[in-house]
Design a protein around this motif. Structure first.
Motif, PDB file in Angstrom:
ATOM      1  N   GLU A 150      36.503  32.417  34.973  1.00 10.87           N
ATOM      2  CA  GLU A 150      37.129  32.994  36.144  1.00 10.87           C
ATOM      3  C   GLU A 150      38.508  32.552  36.382  1.00 10.87           C
ATOM      4  O   GLU A 150      39.487  34.110  36.282  1.00 10.87           O
ATOM      5  CB  GLU A 150      36.549  32.678  36.952  1.00 10.87           C
ATOM      6  N   PHE A 163      41.669  35.648  35.544  1.00 11.42           N
ATOM      7  CA  PHE A 163      43.019  35.861  36.406  1.00 11.42           C
ATOM      8  C   PHE A 163      44.034  36.547  35.859  1.00 11.42           C
ATOM      9  O   PHE A 163      44.458  37.313  36.243  1.00 11.42           O
ATOM     10  CB  PHE A 163      43.028  34.957  37.275  1.00 11.42           C
ATOM     11  N   THR A 205      40.763  43.236  38.865  1.00 11.80           N
ATOM     12  CA  THR A 205      40.036  43.098  39.690  1.00 11.80           C
ATOM     13  C   THR A 205      38.945  43.220  39.964  1.00 11.80           C
ATOM     14  O   THR A 205      38.009  43.438  41.119  1.00 11.80           O
ATOM     15  CB  THR A 205      41.083  43.769  40.788  1.00 11.80           C
ATOM     16  N   TYR A 230      44.077  37.764  43.291  1.00  3.84           N
ATOM     17  CA  TYR A 230      44.643  37.057  42.615  1.00  3.84           C
ATOM     18  C   TYR A 230      45.540  37.795  41.547  1.00  3.84           C
ATOM     19  O   TYR A 230      46.729  37.698  40.887  1.00  3.84           O
ATOM     20  CB  TYR A 230      43.283  35.949  41.823  1.00  3.84           C
ATOM     21  N   GLY A 231      44.718  37.729  40.363  1.00  2.00           N
ATOM     22  CA  GLY A 231      46.023  37.666  38.902  1.00  2.00           C
ATOM     23  C   GLY A 231      45.902  39.150  39.589  1.00  2.00           C
ATOM     24  O   GLY A 231      47.186  38.931  38.517  1.00  2.00           O
ATOM     25  N   TRP A 241      49.661  37.991  39.879  1.00  4.73           N
ATOM     26  CA  TRP A 241      49.882  36.855  39.328  1.00  4.73           C
ATOM     27  C   TRP A 241      51.163  37.593  38.245  1.00  4.73           C
ATOM     28  O   TRP A 241      51.634  37.426  37.773  1.00  4.73           O
ATOM     29  CB  TRP A 241      49.381  35.783  39.038  1.00  4.73           C
TER      30      TRP A 241
END
Length: 314
Positions: free
Chosen positions: A71, A75, A80, A135-136, A139
């Protein structure tokens, strides 16, 4: 026996068990978004030393660290879609798109059938397997906008926060702005689930890199064991890329809760005694943090007690 001086009492995992016990016995009981109900406290903190390859893997139940590692690497790709995870056998993100599919189509497809179709059908995965800008995406591709004339704006180049943090640690290790942030207010409505582990701040002391993770909402029984492993792995990767040794992982929770339908898990786990000290070894340091692969990591000396299963509240 003096439990205060016993090896179990001094084991790092005792912090986690004490937190679980405190929530279950003292937490405020209330309804929540999922309708399941929780007991919760606000603002606890846990600390773990990551030196000498230590990793906060619970021993009082089996934590599927391989899924947590996959996981975290996912990320860092900025993807996604749950499809790459499912292709690796990681199903931890299936519940949210599955719930949306059932709600919007009225079809009571099984989770296994849904996951199989995501893997086998790229068009179906594009329609139903995307989680939105979670998240990713934030980021490594935080959106920016630039003027396009007549009071209009167009999408500008995305900001890679992870790359910026690593460069900042190399250039200015004493800086106080080494932060990776996932809480993009403008894009929260598009996310299947707004980020829970939302803010990572890094600090250098001597030659050691520590990470302070703030988690606004935390499912202590199911989510936190994964989150601790993921944060430890991220800290190790960032430290290696910045030429530093790992320091502490400090975790702070906002709404820190246990679900009422996890009673059997809580009560069973609190009877267990932690033991052992797992190690996470990094076998390679690639050119950038975005080039790590699963095979670059190995866990040793992990001998947990059995898994305790409980439902995920969606």
């Amino acid at each position: 026996m003096d439990t205060a001086s016993s090896p179990a009492a001094s084991h790092w995992e005792q912090q986690y068990l004490d937190l679980m016990r405190r929530i279950w016995t003292e937490g405020d009981e209330r309804l929540d978004r999922t309708g399941v109900g929780t007991r919760a406290i606000f603002g606890p903190q846990l600390r773990f030393d990551l030196a000498d390859d230590r990793v906060p893997l619970l021993t009082t139940k089996r934590v599927y660290w391989k899924a947590a590692l996959r996981e975290m690497l996912w990320f860092l790709t900025g993807d996604t879609s749950i499809r790459p995870l499912l292709q690796q056998g990681v199903t931890i993100w299936s519940d949210w798109p599955l719930a949306r599919y059932r709600r919007e189509t009225g079809q009571e497809i099984t989770q296994e059938a849904f996951e199989t179709r995501i893997v086998d059908d790229a068009a179906f995965a594009a329609r139903w397997g995307d989680l939105g800008p979670v998240y990713g995406r934030q980021w490594v591709d935080w959106p920016t906008f630039e003027p396009a004339g007549d009071d209009l704006y167009r999408r500008g180049p995305g900001i890679n926060q992870v790359a910026q943090v690593i460069e900042g640690l190399r250039r200015d290790p004493g800086g106080r702005r080494h932060i990776i942030e996932g809480w993009n207010v403008a894009e929260l409505p598009q996310m299947a689930l707004p980020p829970c582990h939302k803010t990572y701040q890094f600090l250098v002391a001597g030659n050691r890199l520590s990470c302070h993770l703030y988690q606004r909402s935390c499912d202590v029984a199911l989510g936190l064991p994964f989150n601790l492993v993921g944060a430890a792995v991220l800290t190790r990767m960032v430290a290696a890329q910045a030429g530093l040794e790992p320091g502490e992982l400090i975790w702070t929770g906002g709404d820190t809760h246990l679900y009422l339908n996890h009673a059997h898990l809580v009560e069973e786990q609190l009877t267990r005694v932690p033991s052992g000290e797992p190690r996470l070894r990094m076998l390679r340091v690639p050119e950038t943090i975005f080039h790590y692969v699963f095979e670059d990591f190995a866990v040793a000396d992990y001998h947990p007690q059995g898994a305790i299963r409980a439902p995920v509240a969606v």
